[in-house]
Design an enzyme around this catalytic site. Sequence first.
Site, short mmCIF file in Angstrom:
data_model
loop_
_atom_site.label_atom_id
_atom_site.label_comp_id
_atom_site.label_asym_id
_atom_site.label_seq_id
_atom_site.Cartn_x
_atom_site.Cartn_y
_atom_site.Cartn_z
N LYS A 1 0.86 -1.18 0.00
CA LYS A 1 0.00 0.00 0.00
C LYS A 1 0.89 1.23 0.00
O LYS A 1 1.91 1.26 0.70
CB LYS A 1 -0.89 -0.01 1.25
CG LYS A 1 -1.89 -1.15 1.26
CD LYS A 1 -2.99 -0.91 0.25
CE LYS A 1 -4.14 -1.89 0.43
NZ LYS A 1 -5.25 -1.63 -0.50
N ASP B 1 -0.66 -0.20 -4.37
CA ASP B 1 -2.08 0.20 -4.34
C ASP B 1 -2.22 1.49 -3.53
O ASP B 1 -1.84 1.54 -2.36
CB ASP B 1 -2.91 -0.93 -3.69
CG ASP B 1 -4.41 -0.66 -3.72
OD1 ASP B 1 -4.83 0.40 -4.22
OD2 ASP B 1 -5.17 -1.53 -3.24
N GLU C 1 -2.32 0.40 -8.58
CA GLU C 1 -3.76 0.22 -8.41
C GLU C 1 -4.40 1.51 -7.88
O GLU C 1 -3.92 2.09 -6.91
CB GLU C 1 -3.98 -0.94 -7.43
CG GLU C 1 -5.43 -1.35 -7.23
CD GLU C 1 -5.54 -2.59 -6.31
OE1 GLU C 1 -4.54 -3.29 -6.10
OE2 GLU C 1 -6.65 -2.81 -5.79
N LYS D 1 -13.79 -7.23 -7.38
CA LYS D 1 -14.19 -7.64 -6.03
C LYS D 1 -15.67 -7.93 -6.07
O LYS D 1 -16.47 -7.09 -6.49
CB LYS D 1 -13.91 -6.52 -5.02
CG LYS D 1 -12.43 -6.29 -4.75
CD LYS D 1 -12.22 -5.18 -3.75
CE LYS D 1 -10.73 -4.97 -3.52
NZ LYS D 1 -10.46 -3.72 -2.79
#
Length: 341
Positions: A135, A160, A185, A234
């Site tokens: 992240k 991300d 991302e 998702k």
Amino acid sequence: MPLVHPFETSFGRTAERRIILVEVCADGLSGWGEVTCGEHPFYNEEWTDSAWLILRDYPPPTPIRGHNMARGGLEAAMCDLEARRAGVPLWKQIGGGARPEIPCGVSIGIQDSVDELLRRIDTEVAAGYQRIKIKIKPGWDVLVVNEVRKRFPRTPLMADANSAYTLADADHLRRLDDFYLMMIEQPLGHDDIVDHAELQAKLATPICLDESIRSAHHAEQAIRLHACHIINIKLGRVGGFAEARRIHDVGVKAGIPVWCGGMLESGIGRAHNIALSTLPGFVLPGDVSASSRYWARDVVTPAIEVTAQGTIVTRDEPGLGYEIDREYIDSITVRQEVVSR
Ligand code: OSB
Ligand code: MG
């Protein structure tokens, strides 16, 4: 359910999950679903309590707008029930089965120090995971990725941002091109497509969209505008298996690879993600990893395990393929509502 490690993204830190499980009952059988929203409306507009009200007060077939995660939890439970009624595994019920083992990656949150992050990556690489996602956010990005790349020059790596940047950061984000990431991302707005297209034209690193893609229509628009080269699917974000399948099909037709994202799910949501990942277009490792990375005890048995090659082997039992540990679920349930139809 307390997480084994707190999980930090650009929008906040989660130490404990408060999860809604959905059980649908018919003909003496049960299907199970999981609502994948967070405890607060930070990833998208939904949270545990909004989903509770939607499921309680707007039973299908009431048409409602949005609240995909609430609806998706119910839809997934229905798919599991249908699979059990047909006596087939969920992956077969949804038209999957392209691969007997799914490739697995891990998502590693923002850590207190770069050393801690490097240690976490070491552990996951040693466990066999096929790619590492870290992240990022302003102040925890280029320098951190540089350190990771120095230590792990050959590990498939991605970052991300969970919408932490704007188009004004394009020059800064371009510095990430030096590190041959698999993808970046969702760098920009959670509901944006057009700015991502402008950013993608400036970056060598492929953009993968997560938050922005809530439907097959969004996927078509993003692909048409060249806003992304890859899509994270998702189940909750898109409202269940039916829409996930449509987005997958849009990706396959356009030559856009897809992979299955995660929302810190319990074993029930994790089992759905495994089934989804057997569709043919899910060619990249997803954020679907072992139960033990999240939970001291999971709500399914056996716990979900990952092989030394970084795969999860699909199971042949009807439905999810894992036993629901009702006794454990009952012991940690704080609220229950029965909706009869
Ligand atoms: O953006 O993929 C994301 C977790 C919570 C909210 C958003 C995201 C994530 C993850 C974790 O990256 C994926 C997982 O391991 O479940
Ligand atoms: Mg994401």
